[in-house]
Every structure is written in structure tokens, then in C-alpha cells.
Write an enzyme that holds these catalytic residues in place. Structure first.
Site, PDB file in Angstrom:
ATOM      1  N   HIS A 137      37.765 129.069  -3.246  1.00  0.00           N
ATOM      2  CA  HIS A 137      38.570 130.271  -3.454  1.00  0.00           C
ATOM      3  C   HIS A 137      39.707 129.898  -4.407  1.00  0.00           C
ATOM      4  O   HIS A 137      40.154 128.742  -4.442  1.00  0.00           O
ATOM      5  CB  HIS A 137      39.116 130.685  -2.086  1.00  0.00           C
ATOM      6  CG  HIS A 137      39.819 132.005  -2.034  1.00  0.00           C
ATOM      7  ND1 HIS A 137      41.128 132.158  -2.433  1.00  0.00           N
ATOM      8  CD2 HIS A 137      39.412 133.219  -1.589  1.00  0.00           C
ATOM      9  CE1 HIS A 137      41.483 133.419  -2.238  1.00  0.00           C
ATOM     10  NE2 HIS A 137      40.461 134.086  -1.738  1.00  0.00           N
ATOM     11  N   ASP A 214      39.956 123.957   3.796  1.00  0.00           N
ATOM     12  CA  ASP A 214      40.262 125.385   3.789  1.00  0.00           C
ATOM     13  C   ASP A 214      39.359 126.024   4.849  1.00  0.00           C
ATOM     14  O   ASP A 214      38.154 126.188   4.634  1.00  0.00           O
ATOM     15  CB  ASP A 214      39.978 125.949   2.390  1.00  0.00           C
ATOM     16  CG  ASP A 214      40.116 127.473   2.345  1.00  0.00           C
ATOM     17  OD1 ASP A 214      40.235 128.101   3.424  1.00  0.00           O
ATOM     18  OD2 ASP A 214      40.075 128.030   1.233  1.00  0.00           O
ATOM     19  N   GLN A 217      37.493 130.720   6.360  1.00  0.00           N
ATOM     20  CA  GLN A 217      36.249 131.403   6.746  1.00  0.00           C
ATOM     21  C   GLN A 217      35.506 130.690   7.867  1.00  0.00           C
ATOM     22  O   GLN A 217      34.394 131.097   8.214  1.00  0.00           O
ATOM     23  CB  GLN A 217      35.327 131.550   5.522  1.00  0.00           C
ATOM     24  CG  GLN A 217      35.912 132.382   4.397  1.00  0.00           C
ATOM     25  CD  GLN A 217      36.027 133.871   4.743  1.00  0.00           C
ATOM     26  OE1 GLN A 217      35.461 134.354   5.721  1.00  0.00           O
ATOM     27  NE2 GLN A 217      36.789 134.603   3.935  1.00  0.00           N
ATOM     28  N   LYS A 240      42.300 136.949   9.390  1.00  0.00           N
ATOM     29  CA  LYS A 240      40.839 136.869   9.337  1.00  0.00           C
ATOM     30  C   LYS A 240      40.244 136.555  10.708  1.00  0.00           C
ATOM     31  O   LYS A 240      39.039 136.518  10.880  1.00  0.00           O
ATOM     32  CB  LYS A 240      40.416 135.809   8.331  1.00  0.00           C
ATOM     33  CG  LYS A 240      40.746 136.194   6.883  1.00  0.00           C
ATOM     34  CD  LYS A 240      40.193 135.174   5.919  1.00  0.00           C
ATOM     35  CE  LYS A 240      40.853 135.243   4.567  1.00  0.00           C
ATOM     36  NZ  LYS A 240      40.371 136.332   3.737  1.00  0.00           N
TER      37      LYS A 240
HETATM   38  N1  PMP Z   1      40.163 130.557   1.279  1.00  0.00           N
HETATM   39  C1  PMP Z   1      39.080 131.281   1.569  1.00  0.00           C
HETATM   40  C2  PMP Z   1      37.765 130.585   1.696  1.00  0.00           C
HETATM   41  C3  PMP Z   1      39.196 132.660   1.731  1.00  0.00           C
HETATM   42  O1  PMP Z   1      38.104 133.381   2.011  1.00  0.00           O
HETATM   43  C4  PMP Z   1      40.452 133.269   1.603  1.00  0.00           C
HETATM   44  C5  PMP Z   1      40.614 134.771   1.759  1.00  0.00           C
HETATM   45  N2  PMP Z   1      39.634 135.522   1.125  1.00  0.00           N
HETATM   46  C6  PMP Z   1      41.556 132.475   1.319  1.00  0.00           C
HETATM   47  C7  PMP Z   1      41.373 131.127   1.175  1.00  0.00           C
HETATM   48  C8  PMP Z   1      42.929 133.053   1.183  1.00  0.00           C
HETATM   49  O2  PMP Z   1      43.369 133.550   2.389  1.00  0.00           O
HETATM   50  P1  PMP Z   1      44.734 134.382   2.461  1.00  0.00           P
HETATM   51  O3  PMP Z   1      44.644 135.437   1.412  1.00  0.00           O
HETATM   52  O4  PMP Z   1      44.738 134.927   3.854  1.00  0.00           O
HETATM   53  O5  PMP Z   1      45.845 133.417   2.215  1.00  0.00           O
END
Ligand code: PMP
Length: 424
Positions: A137, A214, A217, A240
Site C-alpha cells: 500500500h 503492515d 488487512q 478496519k
Molecule cells: N496498509 C494496507 C495494506 C491497507 O489496506 C491500508 C488501508 N487501505 C493501509 C495500510 C492504510 O490504513 P489507514 O488508512 O487506516 O492508515
């Protein structure tokens, strides 16, 4: 703690992680959009909130609200106790050794930025290397690029295979004496790939390289134990995992956090302040400058209690089964192209616009038309543009499942896609 007890009495997860009882716990699922029942399949972006979380937030504002760690008065002490109890709930949930290793942040993004800024400050110099993967991401790419601009570090990227798996043959070759950190997603938010992070961590540690996971997910969908993984850092977001927005967690091993400088300066993160010299607070407060979102922290704790009560193993098994059903049903649609290694609760796809498969219906069109049928899916690059480049596409439609989804939701999606197909 009478008030807290009353809120916790609402925490009555159902016996089965499927079906009407569980959906009842999530009030928003009964609403209609465009006059149609809501089919919510955008859980990778954010999950809906159960009553118990909403109640806990409301109750804290109704009965407890006061700034934490600052006041001698009753409410402040009660708010502080709830905040620290929330930290203990998080600690137990991810099996950290100590609450000193649990830092509340605004979410995964802030957690990773914190590590990039402060670990980078303490341990990285020009020419040092960070390994990331092609399926990250943006929030696990851009913080390292910012560090690159500041300090001249080098970003090395582990490729993926054509099947959407990490290329584990390529990974060992990326380590060098200059490697300072490996930062890798546990589960891809696009492909649904579950990376073998335990093996990756072992490989990195064999090179004396610490690892950041990270877990945005993974924490909502499977048991995650930081001691079993032996990761050095782990980041996730409350929203999430059925918790509130604006709260997340950075887990870090004390041995690293102790040596890292503070991220932001301000109240709470200090020991003593004078114009000549300021000392810093102990962990985890050194990294929590200013008034934290203590209400959201409590909401997160209630959310984690909620999923723990259901059982993360059961949630994982249920979502895998539903994901497999979704995968099989979607694959039967003519012109369907699914990305990633196989059945998973995260399914990214495109749909051929022509019989010969020469082009896809634009993901935005498909998503917009599904929306008009009451079906909420994600469209676009999913904050993973480098992965889109690798796949040779601009974007996908993504359906991502949660514990309250049902086969009816999947059937509605399939029916919706077939309707759109007929229109093209
Ligand atoms: N890493 C992953 C794998 C994600 O799916 C996400 C959110 N889509 C994030 C980081 C970022 O999360 P946040 O916007 O809640 O900080």
C-alpha cells in the site's frame, strides 16, 4: 467502573459468526441506498461498527469524558483508567509482552510514518537500504521515499510472481550489509495474498535485519501474535477491525522503541521541560504527544473484545469459506478476470467489455453501476499504484468481505455484475 460495566453488558456477540443475529449487531446494515438493501462489500477500506462500539463511544462522552493522564479529578482518572485498559486489551489481543510496546496512533499510516521517521533518524544513513515489496500500500512506500529524500536511503523492492505471490527466490538476494529494515504487508489489500511473514521475518533476522509488518488487512481477519511472528514492528488500524476511525496501533519491540527518538513533541511525551533541556517520558508515552483519542481507544478495545469473543479462528474460517464461494461464483461470469493467487476474502477483478477479452469495462463504470444497485465495492488503484503497474492495469473493482457478509451478498454482487454485463 460502573459505567464501563454497563457498556460491556452490550457486548453480546452471537453464538454463530454467520446469519441474522450477527448482522443485527451492526445497525447500518439495515439501511437502504437508492431504495435498495445495502450490500456492503468495501470492508477492506473500512468496516461497519457494531452496537457495542457505538455504545461505548457514546457512553464515554455521556459519562466519563475528561482529558487523560492530566487531572487529579475523578473523571480524568476514570478516563485514564479506561484508556490504559484499552491499551492492555490491545496488548493481549496481539500478545505483546508489555503495554510499553503498544503505542496508540491514528492508524496504520501514522504507525508506519512514525517508524520511518524515528527508526530512520536513529539507525539509517545515506546509502542504507530498506526492503519493501511490489504489493505494498502507498502507506508502506511513501514514508520510505520521504526518508529517501531526507537521508539518501535506498529502497529495494521485492517483486511478485505472475500468480500474485511474493517472489521468495528474489527476496534473499535483496539483503546486503547495508539493509536496515524490511517492511512488508501481511495481507495484500488488492490481491488477498497472505504473505508467509513468519518465514520472511526469520530470513531477515538471519541477516540481522528487523521487520515491520503492515497488518492493516490481517488483524481484522486472522489471529495475529506478535511474539509468535517475532516481528519488530507491526501496524494496524482500528477502523478496519470494527473499531472507530482515527485510532490505530504501532507495536514495537521495546529494545527498538527505547532507542528511537520521539516522533512529535508536545504534552505527555516529556519528562521535564526547560528552555535548556527537555527529557522524554517512558514508553509508550514518549510516542504519544498531545491529547490522544482516548474515546476511540476505548471503542477499539470494545471492538477487539467483540471479535475475540467470536474467535479470530472462526472469523478466518468463515471468511475463507465465504471468499471461496464468492470466488467460485464470480469465476462463472463470462469475461471475469480475478487477480491474485486464489480464494480469499479480498477479491479484485475486472470484467471484459468484449467477447474477445480485448478490453475491460472501466472499473469506475462497473463500480458506479453496482452502486446504483445498492452494492458498495471499491474501484481504482487501491493505493497500490506500483502493483497496478506490475499487473499492467489502471485499476480493479474490489469486493472485500467481513464477518457480517452472507452468501446473499455474494449472490447480489454476481447478479449485479451480470446485469451490468448485459448493458455493455
Ligand atoms: N496498509 C494496507 C495494506 C491497507 O489496506 C491500508 C488501508 N487501505 C493501509 C495500510 C492504510 O490504513 P489507514 O488508512 O487506516 O492508515
Amino acid at each position: 467502573m460502573k459505567k464501563q460495566e454497563s457498556s460491556r453488558q452490550n457486548l453480546t456477540p452471537p453464538a454463530e459468526p454467520e446469519g441474522i443475529l450477527l448482522r443485527d449487531a451492526f445497525p447500518i446494515l439495515t439501511r437502504k441506498v437508492y431504495g435498495k438493501p445495502l450490500v456492503y462489500l468495501d470492508n477492506g477500506a473500512t468496516t461497519q461498527k457494531p452496537h457495542c462500539v457505538i455504545d461505548a463511544i457514546t457512553e464515554e462522552y455521556l459519562n466519563v469524558n475528561a482529558n487523560v493522564h492530566r487531572g487529579v479529578h475523578y473523571l480524568s482518572q476514570e478516563a485514564t483508567r479506561l484508556y490504559e485498559e484499552a491499551r492492555e486489551t490491545v496488548r493481549a489481543f496481539i500478545n505483546a509482552r508489555s503495554t510499553s510496546e503498544v503505542i496508540f496512533t491514528r492508524g496504520t499510516t501514522e504507525s508506519i510514518n512514525l517508524v520511518a521517521a524515528t527508526f530512520g533518524e536513529a539507525f539509517m544513513h545515506e546509502g542504507d537500504e530498506v526492503i519493501v515489496t511490489e504489493m505494498e500500500h502507498h502507506s508502506n512506500i511513501v514514508p520510505w521515499q520521504l526518508l529517501q529524500a531526507r537521508k539518501g536511503i535506498v529502497l529495494k523492492v521485492c517483486p511478485i510472481t505472475d500468480d500474485g505471490l511474493l517472489d521468495l527466490d528474489a527476496l534473499p538476494k535483496l539483503f546486503s550489509p547495508r539493509t536496515r529494515l524490511l517492511a512488508c504487508t501481511h495481507v495484500s489489500n488488492v490481491l488477498g495474498t497472505v504473505n508467509p511473514v513468519r518465514e520472511i521475518i526469520q530470513m531477515a533476522h538471519a541477516h540481522d535485519v528487523p521487520v515491520l509488518i503492515d497488518a492493516a488487512q490481517s488483524v481484522p481477519h486472522m489471529p495475529v501474535d506478535v511474539q509468535a511472528l517475532d516481528c519488530d514492528f507491526l501496524a494496524f488500524s482500528g477502523h478496519k477491525v470494527y473499531g472507530p476511525t482515527g485510532i490505530g496501533v504501532l507495536y514495537g519491540k521495546e529494545q527498538w522503541l527505547d532507542k528511537m527518538p520521539p516522533y512529535m513533541g508536545g504534552g505527555e511525551m516529556i519528562g521535564k521541560v526547560s528552555f535548556e533541556r527537555t527529557t522524554f517520558n517512558v514508553l509508550p508515552y514518549k510516542f504519544e504527544a498531545g491529547t490522544p483519542d482516548y474515546v476511540a481507544a476505548r471503542g477499539l478495545a470494545v471492538a477487539l473484545d467483540f471479535v475475540r469473543f467470536i474467535g479470530m479462528d472462526r472469523i478466518a474460517a468463515f471468511e475463507h469459506e465465504l471468499g471461496t464461494y464468492a470466488y467460485e461464483q464470480l469465476m462463472q461470469i463470462e469475461g471475469m478476470h480475478i487477480y491474485g493467487p486464489g480464494p480469499s476474502p479480498v477479491i479484485s477483478f475486472n470484467l471484459a467489455a468484449h467477447g474477445d477479452g480485448s478490453s475491460f469495462i472501466h472499473h469506475l463504470d462497473l463500480g458506479t453501476l453496482l452502486d446504483r444497485l445498492g452494492i458498495a465495492v471499491r474501484t481504482g488503484h487501491h493505493c497500490a499504484e506500483p502493483l497496478m503497474h506490475r499487473l499492467g492495469i489502471e485499476g480493479t473493482v474490489r469486493a472485500s468481505l467481513a464477518l457480517y457478509n452472507t452468501k446473499d451478498d455474494i449472490d447480489a454482487l454476481v447478479k449485479g455484475i451480470n446485469r451490468v454485463r448485459q448493458m455493455f
